[in-house]
Design an enzyme around this catalytic site. Structure first.
Site, PDB file in Angstrom:
ATOM      1  N   GLU A  18     -26.960 -89.875 -58.067  1.00 46.43           N
ATOM      2  CA  GLU A  18     -27.375 -89.851 -59.483  1.00 46.43           C
ATOM      3  C   GLU A  18     -26.186 -89.920 -60.427  1.00 46.43           C
ATOM      4  OE1 GLU A  18     -27.071 -87.277 -57.556  1.00 46.43           O
ATOM      5  OE2 GLU A  18     -26.549 -85.463 -58.679  1.00 46.43           O
ATOM      6  N   HIS A  50     -23.030 -87.843 -54.863  1.00 50.82           N
ATOM      7  CA  HIS A  50     -24.102 -87.752 -55.854  1.00 50.82           C
ATOM      8  C   HIS A  50     -24.582 -89.144 -56.253  1.00 50.82           C
ATOM      9  CE1 HIS A  50     -23.973 -83.424 -56.718  1.00 50.82           C
ATOM     10  NE2 HIS A  50     -22.701 -83.527 -56.352  1.00 50.82           N
ATOM     11  N   CYS A 106     -25.860 -83.513 -51.815  1.00 49.35           N
ATOM     12  CA  CYS A 106     -24.718 -82.590 -51.884  1.00 49.35           C
ATOM     13  C   CYS A 106     -25.048 -81.288 -51.141  1.00 49.35           C
ATOM     14  CB  CYS A 106     -24.299 -82.371 -53.340  1.00 49.35           C
ATOM     15  SG  CYS A 106     -22.658 -81.643 -53.484  1.00 49.35           S
TER      16      CYS A 106
END
Lengths: 253, 215
Positions: free
Chosen positions: B198, B196, B82
């Site tokens: 994650e 993202h 990001c």
């Protein structure tokens, strides 16, 4: 239109996932983490945890549940209920939340929106609005899960909230919440056309067509759902498929 | 031996979520804000959420800019996520003109406020969007994306976007109402994801796993 998100909403009281009607008449459903992990595996796009008694008692007890959840859940998690300060927001974000949803404290002190968005970014700051219809084209914002009137006009309030830095609106219709009678399309559309940020429609989902309507007619950017999932009336995949069948841009798994 | 990943701590708010995902995928994680730990890392991850200028100021304050560049020159695996990806480029126009790390040539500019049909769309660009091969070439063999296919969705939340100067550094795009948004960049050992991983479910975690194990 793009990126419509399907978001299970888990209302939490104490250690339990609960579900009520019009935000009242609560029934205990079980450990929120179990539901969260199931929804994650079923393809939820995000999750919302809402501590529904926190602002009543002035506390937030979701920290432990959040910490346990994010060990196994790798999609964005929004947490709301009882967040009254930048410190509260920081605490819950550090516990693993990605965004905070604030209602009561923002009504009492709108500058809190600015403070939270300035420090953590607008993408972290969701303005949670509980709206009750007060006549044609008119809605009033409530706090404390629909218990307290605020005197604020919903459309004016969301515009002010976005000016102060709110990055999304979580819009709950008190009239429709838990009824499974469909979303308040007029409300969602009025809010969505009033602000340039995404609107998450909440309250009223009863069948897959309700989701299609709130996106196509209500111009919602995301749809929150509780009852239909907690009681296994349908799966996230059913809802996703209905979206795909209606040419709605939902995530393809 | 458990692979060791160093995550740079300069105040980014998604740091813990990135650490959790790395640990879930089997990595040993070192959170570091010391120049010597950064330059001596095995593999380095730069997380990030928020404003470009704040991110660069955080790195500068901790004297991590030169060690970070030094690490990348050594050729070890580097991943930016990001804002961490955006800072890999030369500069950004977010709230004034700000210099980036210059690891990959390019700029960061605002996402166009409307789709190619002229209709305004919501900013930030929030939600799941599908990865595509860039217009020129594309194929993710030998990259962190090798388990992914075009059409796989990842979670995005951003108002600004990367524009690499060389098309060969563009690894993946996504489409936002007809506007092509750079979803990932890559140059040799360095990869950057606008989305993202994650927070992108099991498919996102394949990228993290690959970063932990890539040679």
């Amino acid at each position: 239109m793009s990126n419509v998100r399907l978001i299970p909403r888990l209302d939490i009281k104490g250690p339990n996932l609960v579900k009520g009607i019009h935000l009242e008449g609560l029934r205990v459903m079980g450990d929120p983490k179990d539901f969260a992990v199931k929804y994650y595996k079923d393809g939820a796009d995000e999750l919302i945890y809402m501590d529904i008694v926190a602002s009543l008692y002035g506390r937030n007890n979701l920290t432990d549940i959040v910490k346990r959840t994010v060990e196994n859940v790798f999609i964005p998690l929004t947490v709301g209920g009882g967040i009254r300060s930048v410190e509260d927001a920081k605490h819950i974000l550090r516990s693993g939340a990605d965004k905070v949803a604030i209602n009561t404290a923002a009504i009492k002190r709108p500058e809190l929106i600015q403070e939270v968005s300035k420090i953590f970014g607008s993408q972290c700051m969701i303005l949670s609005v509980e709206a009750q219809n007060m006549g044609p084209g008119k809605w009033e914002a409530f706090t404390d899960n629909g218990r307290e009137k605020t005197g604020k006009d919903v459309l004016e309030w969301v515009r002010q909230g976005v000016e102060l830095g709110a990055g999304e609106i979580l819009l709950t219709s008190i009239d429709r919440e838990g009824t499974r009678q469909g979303f308040d399309l007029e409300l969602v559309r009025a809010v969505s056309e009033s602000v340039p940020v995404p609107v998450i429609a909440s309250g009223g989902m009863g069948q897959t067509q309700d989701m299609v309507d709130v996106i196509q007619k209500g111009k919602a950017d995301a749809v929150a759902m509780a009852d239909v999932l907690h009681y296994r009336r349908m799966t996230i995949q059913d809802i996703r498929q209905a979206g795909l069948d209606s040419n709605i841009h939902v995530r393809k798994l | 031996m458990t692979p060791k990943i160093t995550v740079i701590d300069y105040g980014a708010s998604n740091l813990l979520n990135v650490v959790r995902a790395l640990e879930h995928c089997g990595a040993e994680v070192v959170v570091a804000d010391q120049p010597e730990t950064v330059i001596n890392a095995d593999r380095l991850l730069l997380p990030g959420v928020g404003a470009f200028a704040d991110g660069m100021a955080g790195l500068k304050e901790k004297k991590l800019i030169e060690p970070l560049k030094g690490f990348c020159r050594k050729g070890n695996p580097f991943l930016g996520i990001c804002l961490g990806m955006q800072m890999m480029l030369d500069s950004s126009d977010e709230f004034g003109h700000h210099e980036g790390l210059g690891l990959i040539a390019g700029q960061v500019i605002q996402i166009p406020a409307q789709g190619t049909n002229g209709e305004p769309h919501k900013i930030p660009h929030i939600g799941w969007n599908e990865l595509r091969y860039p217009e020129k070439g594309g194929n993710w063999d030998g990259t962190l994306f090798y388990k992914l296919s075009p059409g796989n969705s990842m979670y995005f939340v951003h108002s600004f976007m990367a524009v690499p100067s060389n098309d060969r550094h563009r690894m993946a795009n996504c489409d936002y109402d007809g506007q092509s948004i750079c979803a990932a960049i890559r140059s040799e050992n360095m990869t950057g994801c606008q989305f993202h991983p994650e927070k992108s479910g099991e498919l996102g975690l394949t990228i993290i796993k690959e970063f932990i194990h890539i040679h």
